[in-house]
Write a protein that holds these residues in place. Structure first.
Motif, short mmCIF file in Angstrom:
data_model
loop_
_atom_site.label_atom_id
_atom_site.label_comp_id
_atom_site.label_asym_id
_atom_site.label_seq_id
_atom_site.Cartn_x
_atom_site.Cartn_y
_atom_site.Cartn_z
N ILE A 1 0.82 -1.15 0.06
CA ILE A 1 -0.12 0.08 -0.22
C ILE A 1 0.89 0.95 0.32
N TRP A 2 2.29 0.76 0.80
CA TRP A 2 2.72 2.91 0.97
C TRP A 2 3.51 2.63 -0.05
N THR A 3 4.14 1.47 -0.98
CA THR A 3 4.78 1.72 -2.47
C THR A 3 3.27 2.25 -3.58
N ILE A 4 2.32 2.21 -3.27
CA ILE A 4 1.63 2.85 -4.04
C ILE A 4 1.12 3.83 -3.18
N PHE A 5 1.68 4.34 -2.78
CA PHE A 5 1.47 5.92 -2.15
C PHE A 5 2.91 6.04 -2.87
N GLN A 6 4.09 5.90 -2.46
CA GLN A 6 5.14 6.41 -3.07
C GLN A 6 5.30 6.44 -4.65
N THR A 7 4.79 5.66 -5.53
CA THR A 7 4.76 5.57 -6.77
C THR A 7 3.79 6.89 -7.02
N GLU A 8 2.52 7.34 -6.88
CA GLU A 8 1.49 8.31 -6.36
C GLU A 8 2.41 9.60 -6.56
N MET A 9 2.54 9.08 -4.88
CA MET A 9 3.78 11.07 -5.40
C MET A 9 5.20 11.06 -6.01
N LEU A 10 5.20 10.65 -6.33
CA LEU A 10 6.16 10.63 -8.03
C LEU A 10 6.49 10.88 -8.69
N GLU A 11 4.35 10.90 -9.29
CA GLU A 11 3.55 10.95 -10.08
C GLU A 11 3.44 12.76 -10.81
N GLU A 12 4.69 13.12 -12.07
CA GLU A 12 4.39 14.77 -11.95
C GLU A 12 2.84 15.54 -12.28
N THR A 13 2.00 14.25 -12.68
CA THR A 13 0.23 14.94 -12.46
C THR A 13 -0.16 15.00 -11.42
N ASN A 14 0.60 14.32 -9.92
CA ASN A 14 -0.05 14.03 -9.02
C ASN A 14 -0.39 15.82 -8.71
N PRO A 15 -1.59 15.94 -8.48
CA PRO A 15 -1.78 17.59 -8.09
C PRO A 15 -1.51 18.17 -6.72
N LEU A 16 -1.27 17.22 -5.64
CA LEU A 16 -1.48 17.72 -4.04
C LEU A 16 -0.03 18.81 -4.15
N PRO A 17 0.45 18.74 -2.94
CA PRO A 17 0.64 19.96 -2.52
C PRO A 17 2.66 19.24 -2.91
N LEU A 18 3.63 20.32 -3.27
CA LEU A 18 4.30 19.57 -2.64
C LEU A 18 5.49 19.19 -1.49
N GLU A 19 4.63 19.87 -0.44
CA GLU A 19 5.09 19.72 0.35
C GLU A 19 4.35 18.81 1.69
N ILE A 20 3.15 18.04 0.93
CA ILE A 20 2.64 16.74 1.03
C ILE A 20 3.34 15.54 0.24
N LYS A 21 3.34 15.70 -0.78
CA LYS A 21 4.06 14.62 -1.47
C LYS A 21 5.01 14.06 -0.50
N ARG A 22 6.45 14.88 -0.23
CA ARG A 22 7.22 15.03 0.31
C ARG A 22 7.07 14.55 1.98
N ASN A 23 6.57 14.87 2.55
CA ASN A 23 5.90 14.08 4.16
C ASN A 23 4.76 12.99 3.40
N ILE A 24 4.51 12.54 2.74
CA ILE A 24 4.43 11.55 2.79
C ILE A 24 5.09 10.48 1.91
N LEU A 25 5.81 10.84 1.58
CA LEU A 25 7.27 10.29 1.03
C LEU A 25 8.03 9.59 2.39
N LYS A 26 8.18 10.35 3.15
CA LYS A 26 9.00 10.37 4.36
C LYS A 26 7.80 9.48 5.25
N LEU A 27 6.90 9.37 5.42
CA LEU A 27 6.73 8.49 6.57
C LEU A 27 6.35 6.72 5.39
N SER A 28 6.55 6.89 3.95
CA SER A 28 6.83 6.01 3.44
C SER A 28 7.73 4.79 3.70
N GLN A 29 9.39 5.76 3.46
CA GLN A 29 10.57 6.01 3.84
C GLN A 29 9.97 5.49 5.63
N MET A 30 9.57 5.79 6.39
CA MET A 30 10.08 5.47 8.05
C MET A 30 9.41 3.62 7.86
#
Length: 131
Positions: free
Chosen positions: A60-89
């Motif tokens: 599930i977290w790998t799917i989130f990681q992939t989504e956060m790295l998509e250029e078309t993802n509309p989330l703000p950069l800070e939220i994407k970074r936070n989700i990526l940090k959580l997924s690394q954890m």
């Protein structure tokens, strides 16, 4: 196991739920699997069930990681970074738990899933373990 996480995600989406609710439900399902492992730690087939639960959660977290790295993802950069940090954890704790299993190590993964699911639902709820 990767297909199980994707299938669960798609099944929930097909029920007509929003993307956010779908994500919240799969995170909740993953947290419940981890909670059950914690509660049944002394059961004979723990290694297999724990491995399945951890792998499901990590997918599930790998799917989130992939989504956060998509250029078309509309989330703000800070939220994407936070989700990526959580997924690394999540990745680090998963590997640590697989290497040296201890029931307390699941607490962090469960809390992350519960809190993110609550945020996706736009609410603060009690722990998933209270079902």
């Amino acid at each position: 196991m990767f297909n199980n996480a994707i299938n669960a995600y798609q099944t929930i989406q097909n029920e007509g739920l929003s993307d956010r609710e779908t994500e919240a439900r799969v995170l909740t399902q993953a947290a419940r699997r981890l909670i059950i492992c914690q509660r049944e730690w002394a059961q004979p087939n723990l290694r297999e069930r724990l491995g399945d639960a951890l792998q499901y959660n990590q997918r599930i977290w790998t799917i989130f990681q992939t989504e956060m790295l998509e250029e078309t993802n509309p989330l703000p950069l800070e939220i994407k970074r936070n989700i990526l940090k959580l997924s690394q954890m999540v990745d680090r704790r998963t590997m640590d738990t697989l290497t040296e299993p201890e029931p307390e190590k699941l607490d962090l993964l469960i809390r992350i899933n519960e809190n993110v699911a609550a945020g996706l639902r736009g609410s603060v709820t009690g722990p998933v373990g209270q079902f």
